[in-house]
Design a protein around this motif. Structure first.
Motif, PDB file in Angstrom:
ATOM      1  N   SER A   1      67.399  50.609  13.481  1.00  0.00           N
ATOM      2  CA  SER A   1      66.180  51.255  12.986  1.00  0.00           C
ATOM      3  C   SER A   1      65.672  52.283  13.987  1.00  0.00           C
ATOM      4  CB  SER A   1      65.102  50.198  12.716  1.00  0.00           C
ATOM      5  OG  SER A   1      65.522  49.293  11.719  1.00  0.00           O
ATOM      6  N   THR A   2      65.694  51.907  15.267  1.00  0.00           N
ATOM      7  CA  THR A   2      65.243  52.840  16.310  1.00  0.00           C
ATOM      8  C   THR A   2      66.149  54.064  16.384  1.00  0.00           C
ATOM      9  OG1 THR A   2      64.382  50.970  17.581  1.00  0.00           O
ATOM     10  CG2 THR A   2      64.684  53.052  18.752  1.00  0.00           C
ATOM     11  N   PHE A   3      67.459  53.807  16.332  1.00  0.00           N
ATOM     12  CA  PHE A   3      68.417  54.918  16.419  1.00  0.00           C
ATOM     13  C   PHE A   3      68.280  55.858  15.224  1.00  0.00           C
ATOM     14  CE2 PHE A   3      72.606  56.581  15.188  1.00  0.00           C
ATOM     15  CZ  PHE A   3      72.875  57.378  16.292  1.00  0.00           C
ATOM     16  N   LEU A   4      68.178  55.276  14.035  1.00  0.00           N
ATOM     17  CA  LEU A   4      68.062  56.114  12.844  1.00  0.00           C
ATOM     18  C   LEU A   4      66.751  56.896  12.836  1.00  0.00           C
ATOM     19  CD1 LEU A   4      69.501  53.749  10.085  1.00  0.00           C
ATOM     20  CD2 LEU A   4      70.509  55.865  10.933  1.00  0.00           C
ATOM     21  N   SER A   5      65.681  56.260  13.302  1.00  0.00           N
ATOM     22  CA  SER A   5      64.397  56.972  13.361  1.00  0.00           C
ATOM     23  C   SER A   5      64.487  58.165  14.300  1.00  0.00           C
ATOM     24  CB  SER A   5      63.294  56.011  13.816  1.00  0.00           C
ATOM     25  OG  SER A   5      63.129  54.958  12.887  1.00  0.00           O
ATOM     26  N   SER A   6      65.123  57.949  15.459  1.00  0.00           N
ATOM     27  CA  SER A   6      65.277  59.050  16.420  1.00  0.00           C
ATOM     28  C   SER A   6      66.182  60.138  15.863  1.00  0.00           C
ATOM     29  CB  SER A   6      65.852  58.510  17.733  1.00  0.00           C
ATOM     30  OG  SER A   6      65.007  57.525  18.285  1.00  0.00           O
ATOM     31  N   LEU A   7      67.264  59.717  15.194  1.00  0.00           N
ATOM     32  CA  LEU A   7      68.199  60.689  14.641  1.00  0.00           C
ATOM     33  C   LEU A   7      67.545  61.519  13.544  1.00  0.00           C
ATOM     34  CD1 LEU A   7      71.111  61.768  14.545  1.00  0.00           C
ATOM     35  CD2 LEU A   7      71.635  59.962  12.884  1.00  0.00           C
ATOM     36  N   LEU A   8      66.809  60.856  12.667  1.00  0.00           N
ATOM     37  CA  LEU A   8      66.142  61.584  11.585  1.00  0.00           C
ATOM     38  C   LEU A   8      65.064  62.516  12.125  1.00  0.00           C
ATOM     39  CD1 LEU A   8      65.820  58.672   8.989  1.00  0.00           C
ATOM     40  CD2 LEU A   8      67.333  60.657   8.841  1.00  0.00           C
ATOM     41  N   GLU A   9      64.386  62.062  13.172  1.00  0.00           N
ATOM     42  CA  GLU A   9      63.357  62.913  13.774  1.00  0.00           C
ATOM     43  C   GLU A   9      63.985  64.135  14.433  1.00  0.00           C
ATOM     44  OE1 GLU A   9      59.669  62.526  16.992  1.00  0.00           O
ATOM     45  OE2 GLU A   9      60.876  60.779  16.428  1.00  0.00           O
ATOM     46  N   THR A  10      65.201  63.949  14.971  1.00  0.00           N
ATOM     47  CA  THR A  10      65.897  65.066  15.614  1.00  0.00           C
ATOM     48  C   THR A  10      66.245  66.156  14.606  1.00  0.00           C
ATOM     49  OG1 THR A  10      66.831  63.567  17.271  1.00  0.00           O
ATOM     50  CG2 THR A  10      67.909  65.706  16.990  1.00  0.00           C
ATOM     51  N   VAL A  11      66.635  65.731  13.404  1.00  0.00           N
ATOM     52  CA  VAL A  11      67.013  66.714  12.378  1.00  0.00           C
ATOM     53  C   VAL A  11      65.815  67.159  11.550  1.00  0.00           C
ATOM     54  CG1 VAL A  11      69.369  65.844  12.237  1.00  0.00           C
ATOM     55  CG2 VAL A  11      67.616  64.885  10.734  1.00  0.00           C
ATOM     56  N   GLY A  12      64.621  66.737  11.961  1.00  0.00           N
ATOM     57  CA  GLY A  12      63.413  67.223  11.309  1.00  0.00           C
ATOM     58  C   GLY A  12      62.961  66.429  10.105  1.00  0.00           C
ATOM     59  N   ILE A  13      63.383  65.176   9.993  1.00  0.00           N
ATOM     60  CA  ILE A  13      62.959  64.335   8.869  1.00  0.00           C
ATOM     61  C   ILE A  13      61.984  63.285   9.382  1.00  0.00           C
ATOM     62  CG2 ILE A  13      63.717  62.727   7.076  1.00  0.00           C
ATOM     63  CD1 ILE A  13      66.398  64.104   7.055  1.00  0.00           C
ATOM     64  N   ASP A  14      60.831  63.216   8.760  1.00  0.00           N
ATOM     65  CA  ASP A  14      59.811  62.253   9.166  1.00  0.00           C
ATOM     66  C   ASP A  14      60.304  60.829   8.887  1.00  0.00           C
ATOM     67  OD1 ASP A  14      57.581  60.906   9.883  1.00  0.00           O
ATOM     68  OD2 ASP A  14      56.276  61.709   8.304  1.00  0.00           O
ATOM     69  N   GLU A  15      60.169  59.953   9.894  1.00  0.00           N
ATOM     70  CA  GLU A  15      60.659  58.581   9.738  1.00  0.00           C
ATOM     71  C   GLU A  15      59.882  57.787   8.697  1.00  0.00           C
ATOM     72  OE1 GLU A  15      58.062  56.425  13.288  1.00  0.00           O
ATOM     73  OE2 GLU A  15      60.227  56.647  13.496  1.00  0.00           O
ATOM     74  N   SER A  16      58.702  58.265   8.321  1.00  0.00           N
ATOM     75  CA  SER A  16      57.912  57.576   7.296  1.00  0.00           C
ATOM     76  C   SER A  16      58.152  58.140   5.898  1.00  0.00           C
ATOM     77  CB  SER A  16      56.423  57.663   7.632  1.00  0.00           C
ATOM     78  OG  SER A  16      56.000  59.022   7.687  1.00  0.00           O
ATOM     79  N   SER A  17      59.056  59.112   5.800  1.00  0.00           N
ATOM     80  CA  SER A  17      59.350  59.703   4.492  1.00  0.00           C
ATOM     81  C   SER A  17      60.163  58.732   3.646  1.00  0.00           C
ATOM     82  CB  SER A  17      60.116  61.014   4.669  1.00  0.00           C
ATOM     83  OG  SER A  17      61.390  60.772   5.249  1.00  0.00           O
ATOM     84  N   GLY A  18      60.181  58.988   2.362  1.00  0.00           N
ATOM     85  CA  GLY A  18      60.917  58.113   1.455  1.00  0.00           C
ATOM     86  C   GLY A  18      62.400  58.074   1.763  1.00  0.00           C
ATOM     87  N   PHE A  19      62.974  59.231   2.082  1.00  0.00           N
ATOM     88  CA  PHE A  19      64.405  59.296   2.398  1.00  0.00           C
ATOM     89  C   PHE A  19      64.730  58.454   3.628  1.00  0.00           C
ATOM     90  CE2 PHE A  19      67.874  61.292   4.808  1.00  0.00           C
ATOM     91  CZ  PHE A  19      68.901  61.190   3.876  1.00  0.00           C
ATOM     92  N   ALA A  20      63.901  58.584   4.664  1.00  0.00           N
ATOM     93  CA  ALA A  20      64.145  57.832   5.896  1.00  0.00           C
ATOM     94  C   ALA A  20      64.033  56.332   5.652  1.00  0.00           C
ATOM     95  CB  ALA A  20      63.159  58.268   6.975  1.00  0.00           C
ATOM     96  N   LEU A  21      63.045  55.928   4.892  1.00  0.00           N
ATOM     97  CA  LEU A  21      62.872  54.500   4.612  1.00  0.00           C
ATOM     98  C   LEU A  21      64.051  53.940   3.825  1.00  0.00           C
ATOM     99  CD1 LEU A  21      59.058  54.420   3.714  1.00  0.00           C
ATOM    100  CD2 LEU A  21      60.154  53.700   5.847  1.00  0.00           C
ATOM    101  N   VAL A  22      64.572  54.736   2.894  1.00  0.00           N
ATOM    102  CA  VAL A  22      65.723  54.283   2.102  1.00  0.00           C
ATOM    103  C   VAL A  22      66.956  54.128   2.989  1.00  0.00           C
ATOM    104  CG1 VAL A  22      67.353  54.962   0.299  1.00  0.00           C
ATOM    105  CG2 VAL A  22      64.900  55.207  -0.088  1.00  0.00           C
ATOM    106  N   VAL A  23      67.188  55.095   3.876  1.00  0.00           N
ATOM    107  CA  VAL A  23      68.351  55.029   4.767  1.00  0.00           C
ATOM    108  C   VAL A  23      68.262  53.807   5.679  1.00  0.00           C
ATOM    109  CG1 VAL A  23      69.534  56.167   6.677  1.00  0.00           C
ATOM    110  CG2 VAL A  23      68.778  57.509   4.707  1.00  0.00           C
ATOM    111  N   ILE A  24      67.089  53.597   6.264  1.00  0.00           N
ATOM    112  CA  ILE A  24      66.908  52.442   7.155  1.00  0.00           C
ATOM    113  C   ILE A  24      67.089  51.139   6.385  1.00  0.00           C
ATOM    114  CG2 ILE A  24      65.222  51.217   8.577  1.00  0.00           C
ATOM    115  CD1 ILE A  24      64.070  53.932   9.370  1.00  0.00           C
ATOM    116  N   ARG A  25      66.582  51.108   5.161  1.00  0.00           N
ATOM    117  CA  ARG A  25      66.717  49.900   4.344  1.00  0.00           C
ATOM    118  C   ARG A  25      68.177  49.618   4.013  1.00  0.00           C
ATOM    119  NH1 ARG A  25      65.125  44.956   3.556  1.00  0.00           N
ATOM    120  NH2 ARG A  25      65.450  44.232   1.419  1.00  0.00           N
ATOM    121  N   ILE A  26      68.932  50.661   3.704  1.00  0.00           N
ATOM    122  CA  ILE A  26      70.354  50.479   3.381  1.00  0.00           C
ATOM    123  C   ILE A  26      71.111  49.929   4.585  1.00  0.00           C
ATOM    124  CG2 ILE A  26      72.489  51.712   2.849  1.00  0.00           C
ATOM    125  CD1 ILE A  26      70.865  53.559   1.050  1.00  0.00           C
ATOM    126  N   VAL A  27      70.836  50.483   5.762  1.00  0.00           N
ATOM    127  CA  VAL A  27      71.508  50.005   6.974  1.00  0.00           C
ATOM    128  C   VAL A  27      71.151  48.544   7.241  1.00  0.00           C
ATOM    129  CG1 VAL A  27      71.672  50.292   9.468  1.00  0.00           C
ATOM    130  CG2 VAL A  27      71.681  52.300   7.986  1.00  0.00           C
TER     131      VAL A  27
END
Length: 362
Positions: A163-189
């Protein structure tokens, strides 16, 4: 229509459920669930007492562990769950209460493992007792419990780290970790990690705990199917328990009742997974028995001897009936046949008794 019914009955899922029912597996699952419910709460207390020193300095790891436990047993920990998470923060260091909990937990956990082994070996139509002696068997069970605890900790750590790694990675590419896409990706992992965890646990129970020889491919395929079903049950149970706790009339016992039902379903899935493996192995002609070449020969000898005993016993009964129904002046021939069969039966029984003294199962 008859052909369609015959085809349906010949499919593997139908044969799995037929085998499951023929072994009264639902009764076995109920007993396993009843045994499991007693060890959960003491186990949770013990886990947080032992790991408290590490969890106190890492709230993320503590939350991750609680998340994994809740994912495995929906409704277990939470404000509306069976255990208030604030109580787990104050378990303190390992002391007398934890030592008592340790004894109780080990007793109930080892009892559940013994019941699980009995149920699985019953499904596989092998003797309930393994070839291990009592001490070795308990050491194996303790090792399995330790491995399960370690796997649970690793799963929690992986969940937190991913979860920490994905949040950092998504933030690096400009995606907010609280966005729907980010939450779905973290949930899938997270779901994939839990799926892998459940698969490994199911495979370990079937092969290591039950002491069976199972082809690796059949084992992990069945364990993967079982893990998927368990994942679905977790989602359904979470929704049902969440809905029940919103009703003040049933909230006081809904979680405990839901937990008991979920454990029963969990044990049922375990035995269904074992049934799937058993039917698959029957199809390919594989044996689950852990036998050496010498033991296999002895097993074959015992099987032949059992069949011979049954055959000669039947022939003796038939000869006795012929003797009783034979005409008076022709009974000598039937009597000679009957006595010959009795001598043969005594020889076979003596051989069977010798094999029993040698440890055979005749």
């Amino acid at each position: 229509m008859k052909a369609l019914i015959a085809w349906a009955q010949a499919t593997r899922p139908a044969r799995v459920f037929a085998h499951f029912g023929a072994r009264s597996a639902s009764v076995l699952a109920g007993g396993m669930a009843y045994s499991a419910i007693f060890s959960i709460f003491a186990g949770i207390w013990l886990l947080f007492s032992v790991a408290g020193i590490f969890l106190a300095t890492s709230p993320e790891l503590r939350d991750g562990l609680i998340g994994v436990l809740n994912s495995s047993l929906p409704g277990l920990i939470g404000e509306d769950g069976a255990i208030d998470p604030s109580l787990l923060e104050n378990t303190g260091a390992f002391g007398w209460a934890s030592a008592i909990a340790l004894v109780g937990t080990l007793g109930t956990a080892l009892g559940w493992l013994a019941q699980a082994r009995t149920g699985i070996r019953t499904i596989f139509d092998v003797p309930v007792a393994t070839k291990r002696n009592f001490v070795v068997q308990k050491l194996v069970d303790l090792g399995f419990l330790l491995a399960f605890a370690i796997a649970l900790a690793i799963s929690a750590a992986l969940t937190v780290l991913s979860s920490t790694f994905l949040s950092s990675l998504l933030e690096t590419v400009g995606i907010d970790e609280s966005s729907g896409f980010a939450l779905v990706v973290i949930r899938i992992v997270t779901v994939l990690i839990l799926l892998a965890f459940d698969t490994v646990v199911l495979a370990g129970i079937l092969r290591i705990l039950a002491g069976l020889r199972i082809p690796t491919r059949s084992l992990f395929f069945a364990a993967f199917l079982g893990a998927i079903i368990i994942g679905i049950l977790k989602q359904i149970s979470t929704a049902l328990i969440g809905g029940a706790t919103s009703n003040p009339l049933v909230a006081s016992f809904a979680v405990l009742l839901g937990l008991m039902i979920f454990l029963n379903l969990l044990c049922t899935v375990l035995l269904l997974t074992a049934s799937w493996v058993k039917v698959t192995m029957d199809d390919i002609g594989a044996s689950p028995r852990l036998l050496t070449a010498k033991e296999a020969r002895e097993e074959s000898t015992d099987t032949i001897l059992r069949a011979e005993r049954q055959k000669i016993a039947t022939e003796v009964i038939e000869a006795r009936e012929r003797l009783n129904s034979a005409p008076r002046f022709f009974r000598w021939k039937a009597m000679a046949e009957y006595r010959s069969l009795l001598r043969e039966q005594r020889r076979v029984e003596a051989e069977a008794q010798r094999r029993r003294f040698e440890g055979g199962r005749v």
